[in-house]
Design an enzyme around this catalytic site. Structure first.
Site, PDB file in Angstrom:
ATOM      1  N   GLU A 198      -0.973  30.493   4.274  1.00 41.80           N
ATOM      2  CA  GLU A 198      -2.116  30.984   5.052  1.00 41.80           C
ATOM      3  C   GLU A 198      -2.635  32.255   4.404  1.00 41.80           C
ATOM      4  O   GLU A 198      -1.850  33.153   4.084  1.00 41.80           O
ATOM      5  CB  GLU A 198      -1.716  31.345   6.494  1.00 41.80           C
ATOM      6  CG  GLU A 198      -1.574  30.204   7.428  1.00 41.80           C
ATOM      7  CD  GLU A 198      -1.318  30.651   8.862  1.00 41.80           C
ATOM      8  OE1 GLU A 198      -1.852  31.682   9.296  1.00 41.80           O
ATOM      9  OE2 GLU A 198      -0.556  29.939   9.548  1.00 41.80           O
ATOM     10  N   GLU A 249       5.429  31.062  11.313  1.00 39.37           N
ATOM     11  CA  GLU A 249       5.560  32.506  11.551  1.00 39.37           C
ATOM     12  C   GLU A 249       6.707  32.813  12.502  1.00 39.37           C
ATOM     13  O   GLU A 249       6.506  33.331  13.622  1.00 39.37           O
ATOM     14  CB  GLU A 249       4.246  33.091  12.104  1.00 39.37           C
ATOM     15  CG  GLU A 249       3.108  32.923  11.120  1.00 39.37           C
ATOM     16  CD  GLU A 249       1.858  33.724  11.445  1.00 39.37           C
ATOM     17  OE1 GLU A 249       1.124  34.067  10.522  1.00 39.37           O
ATOM     18  OE2 GLU A 249       1.617  34.004  12.630  1.00 39.37           O
TER      19      GLU A 249
HETATM   20  P1  P53 Z   1      -6.387  34.253  14.209  1.00 36.59           P
HETATM   21  C1  P53 Z   1      -2.049  37.201  14.396  1.00 36.59           C
HETATM   22  C2  P53 Z   1      -2.265  36.788  15.683  1.00 36.59           C
HETATM   23  C3  P53 Z   1      -2.080  35.456  15.997  1.00 36.59           C
HETATM   24  C4  P53 Z   1      -1.648  34.556  15.050  1.00 36.59           C
HETATM   25  O1  P53 Z   1      -5.151  34.337  13.206  1.00 36.59           O
HETATM   26  C5  P53 Z   1      -1.435  34.987  13.774  1.00 36.59           C
HETATM   27  C6  P53 Z   1      -1.674  36.291  13.419  1.00 36.59           C
HETATM   28  C7  P53 Z   1      -1.568  36.678  11.994  1.00 36.59           C
HETATM   29  O2  P53 Z   1      -0.833  37.678  11.624  1.00 36.59           O
HETATM   30  O3  P53 Z   1      -0.938  34.160  12.857  1.00 36.59           O
HETATM   31  C8  P53 Z   1      -1.562  33.194  12.082  1.00 36.59           C
HETATM   32  O4  P53 Z   1      -6.603  32.811  14.484  1.00 36.59           O
HETATM   33  C9  P53 Z   1      -1.294  31.827  12.641  1.00 36.59           C
HETATM   34  C10 P53 Z   1      -2.507  30.965  12.787  1.00 36.59           C
HETATM   35  C11 P53 Z   1      -3.706  31.840  13.057  1.00 36.59           C
HETATM   36  C12 P53 Z   1      -3.935  32.752  11.891  1.00 36.59           C
HETATM   37  O5  P53 Z   1      -2.824  33.602  11.749  1.00 36.59           O
HETATM   38  O6  P53 Z   1      -5.986  35.025  15.383  1.00 36.59           O
HETATM   39  O7  P53 Z   1      -0.265  31.137  11.967  1.00 36.59           O
HETATM   40  O8  P53 Z   1      -2.228  30.040  13.771  1.00 36.59           O
HETATM   41  O9  P53 Z   1      -4.851  31.103  13.353  1.00 36.59           O
HETATM   42  C13 P53 Z   1      -5.159  33.629  12.015  1.00 36.59           C
HETATM   43  O10 P53 Z   1      -7.538  34.848  13.467  1.00 36.59           O
END
Ligand code: P53
Length: 474
Positions: free
Chosen positions: A374, A179
């Protein structure tokens, strides 16, 4: 219905959210190792990491996580049982270079990933590896200022070369940065950035982004030198198209600008140059990118082979400031509430058609194969009779996979799909265990208590069938 025969079905995790063993075998501290669990506390620490560094918290979820460092054999066996063709994980940078600026790698760290990838290959599972997923060595943030410092390019390139060389016979698919646009939204995660009062944060973020873009191209260069076309290198975008709130032309223009804010990264990584709109964008933000000689050539010569992305939701914007009373919560991205969509318990809006929209736009724009690395639903699960009846998760995934297949039928070339958190793990955004994504339940709670035992959820057998039928039976 037309998914390719060799479609790469699987699941995804990241080292820092699963491995634990945060000081084992010489590993140094990662950025995430100073972060606590729990909604507000976690966001506060992410927004003010300089304060978090001086605070002692009760619990640091990354320290033990789900102990994947020790349980990977058991866990990969479960993935194999589901029929995974691919498993996405990341390499923990501070396992390989504990502080980040060493000249020689840590052999024990390298050995761990040898074993991990061998275990995947034993079952015919292709590893898909993210080189950096939110766990830059903490030392590089505290001593060097993170990615604002150009020196990070050199450290990253050294690290990337070491792992590309070491695993060249085991890993074919590589992602340079998880990301990459996250540096604009959660700059500590994305770039190890901390700010000083009064500085132009946009300047720091975009300069850090430039360093990462150059580093990404240098990693691609290294990959091609080491293993030619046998390596496939991708970029990774936190995607989700931004819709205009209304048909007002100003809303439409606002949406174009908001989309550029994410596509900017991939425009550079895929097309090899800063797009023409950046001139005005940077002027408006009072940003001046400092480039060195050779930067532009590197970007031009080494674009990525494929485009990978995470997709959780579409986003919504408006030119009318009055609309901004109604924002969605939870996500790192500013978005208005879309009245046509429902939301998860964490306020992430659910939009399967948005996946089709995003895929079509990405493919129209770049004309390179896509990889969904993802997607999934973070939800509260209840373990009963040694299982979880997670019909809500099945429904979420079915709806998204249907739209994914629609996009493929629209003509999009798609390499594969790895659902996020195929085994429950620590949430990146909130640090909670309670926000679960997996097909496999892990008995561990927000405070880190629990046996760690694994259980199959209902979605486990459902996903197995999906893979078995190559998406015919959803
Ligand atoms: P979680 C938002 C905030 C933090 C990470 O997120 C994020 C996002 C998504 O837009 O990105 C990804 O665990 C990331 C993963 C993460 C997943 O989203 O906050 O690449 O590491 O776990 C889901 O529910």
């Amino acid at each position: 219905m037309s998914l390719r025969k060799d479609f790469l079905w699987g699941g995804a995790i990241a080292a820092n959210q699963a491995e634990g063993a945060y000081q084992e075998d010489g590993k140094g501290l990662a950025l995430v190792d100073i972060l606590p669990a729990g909604g507000d506390q976690r966001w506060d620490a992410l927004a003010h990491p300089e304060k978090a560094l001086k605070t002692t918290y009760d619990h640091y979820p990354s320290h033990e996580a789900i102990d994947f460092y020790h349980s990977y054999k058991e866990d990969i066996k479960w993935f194999a049982e589901m029929g995974f063709k691919v498993f996405r994980t990341s390499i923990s940078w501070p396992r390989i270079f504990p502080k980040g600026d060493e000249l020689e790698p840590n052999e024990a760290g390298l050995k761990f990933y040898d074993d991990l990838f061998d275990e995947c290959l034993k079952y015919g599972i292709e590893p898909l590896v993210t080189i950096n997923h939110f766990d830059t060595p903490l030392y590089l943030a505290t001593e060097y200022g993170g990615w604002r410092n150009r020196k990070l390019i050199e450290f990253y390139e050294r690290y990337a070369r070491v792992v590309l060389e070491r695993y060249k016979d085991k890993v074919k698919y590589w992602l340079t940065f998880n990301e990459i646009n996250m540096v604009l939204h959660i700059p500590f995660f994305g770039g190890g950035l901390m700010f000083e009062a009064g500085e132009n944060e946009d300047q720091v973020k975009f300069q850090a982004a430039h360093h990462q873009l150059v580093a990404s191209s240098l990693a691609t260069k290294a990959a091609k030198e080491i293993n030619g076309e046998n390596f496939k290198v991708g970029c990774m975008l936190a995607a989700g198209d931004v819709y205009p709130y209304s048909c007002h032309p100003d809303d439409m223009m606002k949406a174009i600008e908001a989309n550029r804010n994410q596509y900017f990264f991939i425009d550079v990584q895929s097309q090899g140059e800063y797009p023409s709109y950046t001139k005005r964008m940077f002027e408006d933000l009072d940003v001046k990118i400092e480039m060195e000689q050779g930067d532009e050539e590197i970007l031009k010569q080494y674009p990525v082979d494929f485009i990978s992305f995470s997709y959780y939701s579409s986003r919504l914007t408006s030119a009318d400031p009055n609309r901004y009373k109604d924002e969605t919560s939870g996500n790192a991205f500013e978005s208005l509430k879309n009245p046509h969509l429902e939301a998860s318990e964490w306020g992430w809006q659910i939009d399967p058609v948005g996946l089709r929209v995003t895929m079509n736009n990405l493919y129209d724009r770049y004309k390179k194969p896509l990889f969904i690395v993802e997607n999934g639903l973070g939800a509260v699960d209840k373990l009963e009779n040694d299982t979880v009846e997670d019909d809500y998760r099945i429904e979420y995934m079915r709806d998204h996979l249907e739209q994914m297949i629609e996009a493929v039928n629209d003509g999009v070339d798609l390499l594969g799909y790895t659902s996020w958190g195929c085994i429950d793990l620590v949430s990146a955004g909130t640090g909670e265990m309670k926000k679960r994504y997996g097909f496999i339940y892990v008995d561990r709670d927000n405070e880190g208590k629990g046996s760690g035992k694994r259980y199959k959820k209902k979605s486990f057998d459902w996903y197995k069938k999906v893979i078995e039928t190559n998406g015919e039976q959803l």
